[in-house]
Each structure stands twice: as structure tokens, then as C-alpha cells.
Design an enzyme around this catalytic site. Structure first.
Site, short mmCIF file in Angstrom:
data_model
loop_
_atom_site.label_atom_id
_atom_site.label_comp_id
_atom_site.label_asym_id
_atom_site.label_seq_id
_atom_site.Cartn_x
_atom_site.Cartn_y
_atom_site.Cartn_z
CG HIS A 19 -15.34 -63.23 152.04
ND1 HIS A 19 -15.68 -64.08 153.07
CD2 HIS A 19 -13.98 -63.21 151.99
CE1 HIS A 19 -14.57 -64.55 153.62
NE2 HIS A 19 -13.54 -64.05 152.99
CG HIS A 61 -10.55 -70.32 152.98
ND1 HIS A 61 -10.28 -70.96 154.18
CD2 HIS A 61 -10.45 -68.99 153.23
CE1 HIS A 61 -10.03 -70.06 155.11
NE2 HIS A 61 -10.13 -68.85 154.56
#
Ligand code: G3P
Ligand code: MG
Length: 270
Positions: A19, A61
Site C-alpha cells: 500500500h 493521497h
């Protein structure tokens, strides 16, 4: 012959996916993170992609710069030239001071040089969903033109995935789901997806089976506990996105049965 169904199309991806490069062990979505994830044996990475104001795909992000860089405010209104000067490593710790934001183009070169794979999560700046899907799809098609395995393009944004579907229909796609919805499988099929990527607390064997019956693979995020991973593998999961590149490291390189490997890992940790 009509277009092949998702079930008939190949699924070349490994079952372990790091991730944001290396989870929380390095500054997310930076080159330092991908290097660390690869050192731990991961062959595939998830990362978050958005556009600068002048249309450069890069990794971040959040919509704003505040948490993970020394910049401020909405990232997508700044030029790549301005963004490229920011420090995206110091927030994590001194070791990574000066680590820059990463352009998708640079990541692509590194991944392909090492034969590594990627799941590009389209994380559009609000209001930029269609443009992000279109521009990133065009760039991915160009950058990975010679690659046998293309990036897996995923998003929570149906509009961004729709743009990928229309711009580069051959690029593999996956629908991200924070919540399982009864019509989610139908929507994924309609978007021409090969897979759904579902929050791990929303998954069980029955849901995984229903997606499989529709010809979809099932991936899950973000699974950091060995026991949860084990349950999901035994329920038929096809791929797992994790922060814990350190915990799951021994399994990442192996192509053997993931459920068995997880059980071995649990025994070793007991
Ligand atoms: O792509 C899986 C996962 O990354 C989605 O959530 O917020 O970590 O991007 P988030
Ligand atoms: Mg993500």
C-alpha cells in the site's frame, strides 16, 4: 467474436500488494517507499495518482499538500514545476528529508526496469474526475506500451473509471468499494472492470463468491493483521493490499498458495 468477458481475460498480478509503496514505513507514494517495498520482496504496489494544474500525473493521497509535504493548500491547483520543489519526506522523519513528490512517468521507468507491477488508484482532485481518468489513461497507455502487464487502474470515482474505459478501454480496471453495495458487482461489470477492491471489513466468503460468479477478481484493502489476511485468503480472496511490508515480507516473493503461506506465518509468529 464479441469483446471478451472479464472472466476470459488474464489476471497477471501477484496476490500481495504494498500500500502506497511501503505502507507507513517510509513516506507514502514517494520513490523511497517503492524502494523499501521492493527491498521487502514486493512485486506490486498500490499508489494514489492525481493531476497537477498543468496536467502532469503525480502521486499524492490527499487533495491538499498539508499532511505529507511542506506545502499548503490544494495540490491540484499548482503547476508540476512548483510541486516538484516540495519536500514530501520530512513529515515522516529526518531520514527522508528532501524526498520529492513523484511523477508517474518516473515511477513507470523504475517499475519497468525492475519488472515490477502497479495498481494506480485514481485519486482525482474534486471536480477533476473525468480529466484525471482521461489524462492518466493516455499517459499509462504511452508509458507502458511495450509492457506485457499493464497497470491495474482503480478508483472510488465511477466518473474517473468511466473516463479510463472510454479513453483506453484495454487498460485493466478495478472498482474500489468502501462499502459493499448490492449493485456493486453490476456496476463493476458495466465499467468493464476485471476486479473489485473492497474494504476488508466489508468482505466475507459469500460476497467474494458472488463477485467470482460474475467473473470478477476480489482484492481487499488495507489488511495489516495476519489473522484477518488468513481468513480472507481462506474465503477465496485474490489479492491483498497491505501496509505491513515487513510482516508479510517472507510471503511476498513466493507464488505458492497464499492461504497456506499465511497459516505458516501465523505459526511462526505464535
Ligand atoms: O486502493 C486501496 C486503498 O488505497 C484505498 O484507500 O485512502 O488508502 O487510498 P486509500
Ligand atoms: Mg490508495
Amino acid at each position: 467474436m464479441s469483446q471478451s468477458t472479464p472472466a476470459a481475460r488474464p489476471w497477471p498480478y501477484p496476490c500481495w500488494i504494498a500500500h502506497r509503496g511501503a505502507g507507513k514505513l517510509a513516506p507514502e507514494n514517494t520513490m523511497a517507499a517503492f524502494r523499501l517495498g521492493a527491498e521487502h520482496g514486493f512485486a506490486m504496489f498500490e499508489c494514489d495518482v492525481k493531476l497537477s494544474a498543468d496536467g502532469e500525473p503525480f502521486l499524492l493521497h490527499d487533495a491538499d499538500l498539508n499532511r505529507t509535504t511542506n506545502g499548503q493548500g490544494l495540490a491540484g491547483v499548482q503547476s508540476w514545476d512548483a510541486l516538484s520543489r516540495l519536500d514530501a519526506g520530512s513529515w515522516h522523519g529526518r531520514t527522508y528529508a528532501g524526498e520529492p513528490l513523484l511523477r508517474l512517468e518516473a515511477l513507470s521507468r523504475w517499475l519497468q526496469a525492475l519488472g515490477l507491477m502497479v495498481n494506480l488508484e485514481l485519486k482525482p482532485t474534486p471536480g477533476e474526475e473525468w480529466r484525471t481518468g482521461r489524462v492518466v489513461a493516455e499517459q499509462v497507455a504511452r508509458l507502458w506500451a511495450q509492457a506485457h502487464v499493464k497497470p491495474l487502474m482503480s478508483s472510488f470515482s465511477v466518473e474517473a473509471l468511466r473516463a479510463v474505459q472510454q479513453t483506453q478501454p484495454a487498460l485493466p480496471r478495478a472498482l474500489l468499494l468502501e462499502r459493499w453495495a448490492p449493485d456493486a458487482v453490476r456496476l463493476a461489470i458495466d465499467l468493464g472492470c476485471l476486479a473489485v477492491v473492497v474494504h476488508h471489513l466489508e468482505l466475507d466468503a459469500e460476497r467474494i463468491r458472488s463477485a467470482h460468479e460474475a467473473g470478477l477478481k476480489v482484492l481487499s484493502y488495507t489488511v495489516n493483521e495476519a489473522s484477518r489476511a488468513s481468513t480472507l485468503w481462506l474465503s477465496g480472496l485474490d489479492g491483498l493490499i497491505t501496509d505491513r511490508v515487513d510482516t508479510f515480507e517472507p510471503q511476498a516473493r513466493l507464488g505458492a498458495n497464499p492461504a497456506r503461506l499465511m497459516l505458516t506465518a501465523e505459526l511462526m509468529m505464535a
